[in-house]
Design an enzyme around this catalytic site. Structure first.
Site, PDB file in Angstrom:
ATOM      1  CB  VAL A   1      -0.958   0.016   1.210  1.00  0.00           C
ATOM      2  CG1 VAL A   1      -1.691   1.352   1.303  1.00  0.00           C
ATOM      3  CG2 VAL A   1      -1.965  -1.123   1.101  1.00  0.00           C
TER       4      VAL A   1
ATOM      5  NE  ARG B  43      -8.752  -4.359  -9.057  1.00  0.00           N
ATOM      6  CZ  ARG B  43      -8.937  -4.487 -10.382  1.00  0.00           C
ATOM      7  NH1 ARG B  43      -9.526  -5.570 -10.876  1.00  0.00           N
ATOM      8  NH2 ARG B  43      -8.504  -3.543 -11.203  1.00  0.00           N
TER       9      ARG B  43
ATOM     10  CE  LYS C 187      -9.182  -2.170   2.641  1.00  0.00           C
ATOM     11  NZ  LYS C 187      -8.848  -2.366   1.230  1.00  0.00           N
TER      12      LYS C 187
ATOM     13  CG  LEU D 189     -20.534 -13.327  -9.057  1.00  0.00           C
ATOM     14  CD1 LEU D 189     -21.783 -13.065  -9.889  1.00  0.00           C
ATOM     15  CD2 LEU D 189     -20.917 -13.998  -7.735  1.00  0.00           C
TER      16      LEU D 189
ATOM     17  N   GLY E   3     -13.634 -21.207  -7.387  1.00  0.00           N
ATOM     18  CA  GLY E   3     -12.258 -21.678  -7.315  1.00  0.00           C
ATOM     19  C   GLY E   3     -12.000 -22.383  -5.997  1.00  0.00           C
TER      20      GLY E   3
ATOM     21  N   GLY F 236      -7.889 -15.764  -0.598  1.00  0.00           N
ATOM     22  CA  GLY F 236      -6.776 -15.695   0.352  1.00  0.00           C
ATOM     23  C   GLY F 236      -6.139 -14.328   0.283  1.00  0.00           C
TER      24      GLY F 236
ATOM     25  CB  CYS G  20      -6.955  -7.629   1.661  1.00  0.00           C
ATOM     26  SG  CYS G  20      -5.661  -6.419   1.349  1.00  0.00           S
TER      27      CYS G  20
ATOM     28  CE  LYS H  43      -4.890  -7.063   7.245  1.00  0.00           C
ATOM     29  NZ  LYS H  43      -5.596  -5.800   7.596  1.00  0.00           N
TER      30      LYS H  43
END
Length: 429
Positions: free
Chosen positions: A11, A154, A204, A250, A253, A257, A260, A263
């Site tokens: 970030v 992302r 967020k 959508l 899979g 993980g 972000c 957590k």
């Protein structure tokens, strides 16, 4: 404008570099002297598409600088961004010790009015604690404002997301810093939402938890598709065309993980419980996500029966494409569980292999994705890298001991894989 970014992770480094790219004067601070030395030498601590070129260009232009001194960074800036880690604790809450420590450092260095911006993802009311800490430890007794400005980046697309944002959220305790924050973000030409600071912090966590919910929802639908003989991709396309739903997130899979979603989901659950409003729906999102990996492992064991002594090729180690980040990666968890069952692994990832060696020392790393299948009993796709769609399937079929492919990311067409002679197992199809 003069900016200081404290923290040079995914970030902080993207934030500082992109601000420099639009013309602001930026100094990035980090306590890791080796990382700062590497950045000053033009070496990147992370892989993020397009970032290295921007760092080098803005450093050469004199708009981007790096230092280990918080005091230097604070002295050189009018707006200070906190972008330090907020790792999860075992109970699902967030470790805010880095936030507290940096707040104290900023307070000690301040000699004039500053705007202090929380960029890290933090629980609601953290801004209040940051303000209390700065007020308590600022010996100069100068005025300041604390602002919440959550990031919506992302990994793998962070530079693009920062330079072309959907929206910018600014949470404030008073109107004083609003004009400066709007001026700061003016070059990005994006909608700006000004809220109270608590609402900004909740936005967020609420956003990431909702996206995690979408992923778990389609994974739950995938199980129903497999049981009924339907195709989850056709179902996702059908519901995704509804403007109220949308097609993004959508894709069925092996589960979400990264640093972000898991957590932030755990933190939002803990926040809701601490406020006396348990968010039971999000507990189910977590359960579905964990079950998705169990279902995929069962798919492998049902097909191969005994894994002990078998060799499996695994394509993908990063938690998603376009990054070298392996934190809480489903692909790493998959490898660890296969190893626990006694399998031998040959693995490949375009970017994440150097970092993966520390957590997966007992696997064979292969530089060429098309060589991974050699001598393997089956091939497993664990990360949705675009280049994996270009895998030489004919070579893989010939070099596998058995033409078996487990596709945890639905990269290939089932009918085409059957035509090529594969035993092909995907998700929800």
């Amino acid at each position: 404008m003069r900016l200081c970014i404290i923290g040079t992770g995914y970030v902080g480094l993207v934030t500082g570099t992109c601000f420099a790219e639009v013309g602001h004067q930026v100094v990035c601070v980090d306590c890791d002297a080796a990382k700062i030395a590497a950045l000053q030498a033009g070496q990147m601590p992370i892989y993020e598409p397009g970032l290295e070129e921007l760092v080098q260009r803005n450093k050469a232009a004199g708009r981007l600088d790096f230092t280990t001194s918080t005091k230097e960074g604070v002295d050189r800036a009018d707006i200070i961004f906190i972008a330090v880690p907020t790792p999860p604790l075992p109970d699902g809450s967030v470790d805010l010790s880095f936030m507290e420590g940096v707040s104290r450092d900023i307070a000690a260095a301040m000699t004039s009015y500053k705007i202090v911006v929380d960029k890290s993802t933090v629980p609601v009311k953290t801004g209040e604690k940051v303000a209390e800490t700065i007020k308590r430890y600022c010996k100069a007794r100068v005025e300041f404002d604390v602002v919440s400005n959550p990031e919506f980046l992302r990994e793998g697309f962070a530079v693009e997301d920062f330079l072309k944002p959907d929206r910018i959220v600014i949470g404030v305790r008073s109107p004083r810093p609003v004009a400066a924050m709007k001026e700061l973000y003016a070059p990005f030409n994006a909608p700006i939402i000004v809220t109270d600071i608590n609402s900004a912090e909740l936005i967020k966590h609420a956003a990431n938890s909702f996206l995690a919910l979408k992923i778990s929802y389609i994974n739950a639908v995938a199980a129903i598709c497999e049981a009924s003989g339907a195709n989850v991709e056709e179902v996702a396309n059908g519901i995704g065309m509804d403007k109220r739903i949308g097609r993004a997130f959508l894709n069925a899979g092996i589960g979400f993980g990264g640093s972000c979603f898991p957590k932030d989901l755990s933190a939002f659950i803990r926040i809701s419980e601490d406020l006396g409003c348990p968010f039971h729906l999000l507990r189910e999102v977590q359960r579905i996500n964990a079950a998705q990996m169990d279902r995929f492992i069962k798919k492998i064991t049902d097909t191969l029966w005994v894994l002990k002594g078998k060799t499996l090729g695994v394509l993908g180690l990063a938690f998603k494409q376009n990054t070298d980040d392996i934190r809480m990666s489903p692909a790493i968890e998959l490898c660890q569980r296969l190893l626990k069952e006694g399998a031998r692994l040959r693995v490949h990832d375009p970017k994440a292999m150097p970092k993966a060696r520390a957590v997966l020392p007992d696997v064979e790393y292969v530089d060429d994705m098309n060589a991974v299948a050699e001598g393997c009993d089956a091939l497993v796709i664990a990360t949705e890298w675009e280049e994996f769609k270009k895998l030489d399937l004919e070579r893989a079929r010939k070099t596998l001991s058995h033409p078996i492919l487990f596709d945890g990311r639905n990269l290939f067409d089932p009918a085409e894989m059957e035509r090529l002679g594969f035993i092909y197992k995907s998700v929800g199809r």
